[in-house]
Structure formats: C-alpha cells, structure tokens
Design an enzyme around this catalytic site. Structure first.
Site, PDB file in Angstrom:
ATOM      1  N   LEU A 139       0.805  -1.223   0.000  1.00 22.12           N
ATOM      2  CA  LEU A 139       0.000   0.000   0.000  1.00 22.12           C
ATOM      3  C   LEU A 139       0.838   1.272   0.000  1.00 22.12           C
ATOM      4  CD1 LEU A 139      -2.913  -0.974   2.416  1.00 22.12           C
ATOM      5  CD2 LEU A 139      -2.985  -0.764  -0.057  1.00 22.12           C
ATOM      6  N   CYS A 157       2.942  -1.583   8.893  1.00 21.35           N
ATOM      7  CA  CYS A 157       1.532  -1.258   8.617  1.00 21.35           C
ATOM      8  C   CYS A 157       0.692  -2.517   8.407  1.00 21.35           C
ATOM      9  CB  CYS A 157       1.427  -0.342   7.409  1.00 21.35           C
ATOM     10  SG  CYS A 157       2.313   1.207   7.604  1.00 21.35           S
ATOM     11  N   HIS A 158       1.204  -3.444   7.591  1.00 16.71           N
ATOM     12  CA  HIS A 158       0.423  -4.641   7.288  1.00 16.71           C
ATOM     13  C   HIS A 158       1.240  -5.921   7.380  1.00 16.71           C
ATOM     14  CE1 HIS A 158      -1.784  -1.306   5.382  1.00 16.71           C
ATOM     15  NE2 HIS A 158      -2.790  -1.906   5.965  1.00 16.71           N
ATOM     16  N   GLY A 159       2.497  -5.815   7.819  1.00 16.11           N
ATOM     17  CA  GLY A 159       3.288  -7.009   8.100  1.00 16.11           C
ATOM     18  C   GLY A 159       4.013  -7.629   6.925  1.00 16.11           C
TER      19      GLY A 159
END
Length: 193
Positions: A139, A157-159
């Site tokens: 992202l 943020c999202h791993g």
C-alpha cells in the site's frame, strides 16, 4: 407551359461571397481562441522545474560503511542505498527465485522478466550495494530497515517482510521492491535516474 426547345443551364461556378469569407474568418478566429484558452490547462500538466531537476540525482556513497544504509529522495520517493555485509549477500544468494512469492527481479536496469536472483537485484561487480525504491509494494508505506523475519526490511503497517535483497518473503505485498535505473559513475558516486 414548357417549351421543348428550352434549355436550362445550371452552372455552379459562383464566386465566393463576402458571407463565405466571414464564416471562414470567424471559424479560424474561434479555433485560435479555443487553442489559446486550452493551452494553459494543457501546459500545467507538464512537470515543473523542480520535478525535472530530480529526474536524475547523483549520490556520494563514500561515507557509507559496510552494513549501513542511507535514504535519499528521488522523484518524491525514498530510495534506500545499502552497502550490505558479506553475510547479507550470502544469505540473499542462497535463496532460489522459484521459492519467492515474486520471482521477478523488478529491476529497471534489466529485462522485465529477469529472475529475482541476488545478482539481478544489485549492480554487476558491486553486489554488496543495493539501491531500491523504499516503498512497500502493498500500500505504499515506507518499510523499516534491518527489521523483520529476514533481516532486510519490514513494513509494520500490514506485516510485509523483505529480505536483504529487498524481495518480498512474507506478508501481503505482491511484488519485490523496485530497483530504479541507476549506475555507478565512479566508485564513490551513484547516479539514480
């Protein structure tokens, strides 16, 4: 009513009238006016001088020690430049591209379908150096260096976990981090762009 011997002549050789000239002149002035009004809108879509100046940058890497990284800005994006340790290079070379979530190098200096080997992610003859756009491919976050399960980069943020060659190894990111067009101008200077 009609006479048989009457001949009707119909000729279409009339001279252009003043009205025809006025129509043409008005159309030409209108076209020029539309172009004059549209030009500022079209011209504002061109990149400004500051963006053009950043189309390529030269970075002095002489102060970067083995195991250190710096971040520079190129075209508004962070670019990570890292002089990797021998251990980081050997760990990255041990990984087979077919074992990766994204087996493509994503190196703008190579063909589009080049395999994601460690050599294809670095510069020929300068394998210790890694230059890549520091943006997570999930992202667009900026990953943290020397973090994660593979000792490379980690996007909290999202791993997403990247290895020491910037290749995605675990997490939601679909692609390896991008290698921008770059070259070594000298042993101490890299030109990006």
């Amino acid at each position: 009513m009609f006479r048989e011997d009457a001949t009707l002549e119909h000729t279409n050789t009339a001279e252009p009238s003043r009205r025809d000239f006025l129509y043409l002149a008005t159309g030409a002035v209108g076209a020029v006016g539309v172009g004059a009004v549209a030009w500022p809108f079209i011209d504002q879509m061109n990149p400004d001088a500051s963006a053009l100046a950043l189309a390529s940058i030269e970075v002095d890497i002489s102060a970067i020690e083995v195991g250190q990284s710096i971040t520079v800005k190129w075209r508004g994006k962070p670019v990570f430049i890292r002089q990797r340790t021998e251990k980081e290079v050997s760990e990255a070379k041990a990984v087979k591209p077919e074992d990766l979530p994204d087996p493509i190098a994503r190196n703008l200096n190579l063909e589009a379908n080049a395999a994601a080997t460690d050599v294809n992610r670095s510069a020929v003859g300068k394998e210790a150096w890694l230059v890549m756009v520091g943006v997570c491919t999930h992202l667009g976050c900026v990953p943290l260096g020397e973090e994660g399960d593979f000792g490379g980069w980690f996007c909290p943020c999202h791993g997403s976990h990247y290895d020491t060659a910037g290749r995605i190894r675990k997490g939601p990111a679909p692609e390896n981090m991008l290698i921008p067009p770059f070259q070594f101008v000298s042993d101490e200077t890299i030109k990006i762009g």
